[in-house]
Design a protein around this motif. Structure first.
Motif, short mmCIF file in Angstrom:
data_model
loop_
_atom_site.label_atom_id
_atom_site.label_comp_id
_atom_site.label_asym_id
_atom_site.label_seq_id
_atom_site.Cartn_x
_atom_site.Cartn_y
_atom_site.Cartn_z
N TYR A 223 29.60 29.58 43.57
CA TYR A 223 29.76 29.36 42.13
C TYR A 223 28.56 28.64 41.60
O TYR A 223 28.13 27.61 42.13
N LYS A 235 34.48 32.02 34.85
CA LYS A 235 35.27 30.81 34.67
C LYS A 235 35.50 30.52 33.19
O LYS A 235 36.61 30.16 32.77
N ASP A 239 39.00 30.09 31.26
CA ASP A 239 39.28 28.82 30.60
C ASP A 239 39.53 29.02 29.11
O ASP A 239 40.42 28.40 28.52
N TYR A 245 40.52 30.78 36.83
CA TYR A 245 39.44 31.47 37.54
C TYR A 245 39.57 31.25 39.04
O TYR A 245 39.85 30.14 39.49
N ARG A 247 37.51 32.29 42.85
CA ARG A 247 36.32 32.85 43.50
C ARG A 247 36.58 33.00 44.98
O ARG A 247 37.23 32.16 45.60
#
Length: 311
Positions: A223, A235, A239, A245, A247
């Motif tokens: 990230y 993300k 949000d 989110y 990953r």
């Protein structure tokens, strides 16, 4: 019309109850009329599991505007299961040229895991994309048809129309009855957007206007919070629209099935939320306002907000 969504948590004084040591919250809200808002609220713990015993007494809502005005609303919160709502999820699948064969298999297995975990009455749509966006299966509760759609072979392998696929999923989810379904988009990609016919702002505004939260899953090595990076983009989409989110690194992509199951659990643990503002104390129509929803759960606090133009 201008919207901003943000979710956050505060665990300065954690108190363990039912194993919960921290909470996060997010959700989607739409303005029904001048004094009413409604939407979907998610509250999760440190393990990304839904916190299932939130009541209206745990939730406060405040509306504020730039002239230092503010009002407190009356909040009604119900678990989606209590209100009888099922799940309607538009699931987008990335078949762009950067997706390797083993990664495609992981993605397809993850979506199949989600399909398997669907409860009676839940419906799902399958959207496949590269620089084209194809609805492989419209919304249905037929798991056989959904699995056939996941396995369907299209001549894809081009660029990445991520925003367009989310836009399509949002529009299709919105058409499902809000009184019957908790509606959302679950968006998957392994990289950055580079081919959509809609802009990022249009995609996000569409989701906010329609009150459709977008869950995002990034198949990314790491990230990066760098502006313009795929991870930050994914993300921010989640949000801002009211989702979460996730990953996962490509070399552990088999874990995608667990992520899809986690999302399914969060959706089934979602709450419907209704807010009523006192009509006598509201600002004039056309004023930019911020609705802040705060959840307090045994000294653990989380919140999310929406900025909009009041009617």
């Amino acid at each position: 019309m201008f919207f901003v969504f943000a979710g956050c948590s505060d665990e300065d004084n954690p108190v363990i109850q039912n194993g919960v040591t921290s909470i996060n919250a997010n959700g989607s809200l739409i303005q029904v009329d001048r004094t009413h808002m409604q939407g979907t609220m998610f509250v999760t713990d440190q393990n990304n599991s839904p916190v299932t015993d939130i009541t209206s007494s745990n939730v406060t809502a405040t509306l504020s505007w730039v002239s230092d005005g503010s009002v407190t609303g009356t909040v009604n919160v119900q678990p989606g299961s209590t209100s009888g709502k099922k799940i309607a999820a538009a699931t987008t699948m990335d078949y762009s040229g950067s997706m390797q064969n083993d990664q495609i298999i992981c993605m397809e297995n993850g979506v199949k895991a989600y399909i398997t975990s669907m409860q009676t009455g839940d419906i799902t749509e399958i959207i496949k994309f590269d620089d084209n966006v194809i609805v492989a299966q419209t919304f249905t509760d037929d798991k056989t048809l959904l699995n056939i759609a996941v396995d369907s072979n299209y001549s894809l392998g081009g660029s990445t129309a991520l925003y367009q696929s989310i836009y399509q999923g949002t529009n299709d989810a919105y058409l499902q009855n809000v009184n019957q379904y908790i509606r959302c988009v679950i968006a998957f990609t392994d990289g950055g957007e580079n081919a959509s016919s809609v802009t990022r702002d249009d995609m996000i505004t569409n989701a906010l206007t329609k009150g459709i939260p977008v869950y995002t899953i990034g198949l990314l090595d790491f990230y990066s919070g760098t502006i313009g990076s795929p991870g930050l983009d994914m993300k921010n989409i989640a949000d801002t629209t009211g989702g979460f989110y996730f990953r996962i690194p490509p070399d552990t992509c088999s874990g995608l099935s667990q992520i899809y199951n986690t999302i399914n659990n969060q959706l089934n643990g979602a709450y419907t939320i209704e807010i009523t503002w006192p009509s006598a104390n509201l600002p004039p129509s056309g004023t930019a306002v911020t609705a802040l929803v705060t959840i307090t759960y045994n000294n653990l606090t989380a919140s999310f907000q929406k900025q909009y133009i009041i009617q």
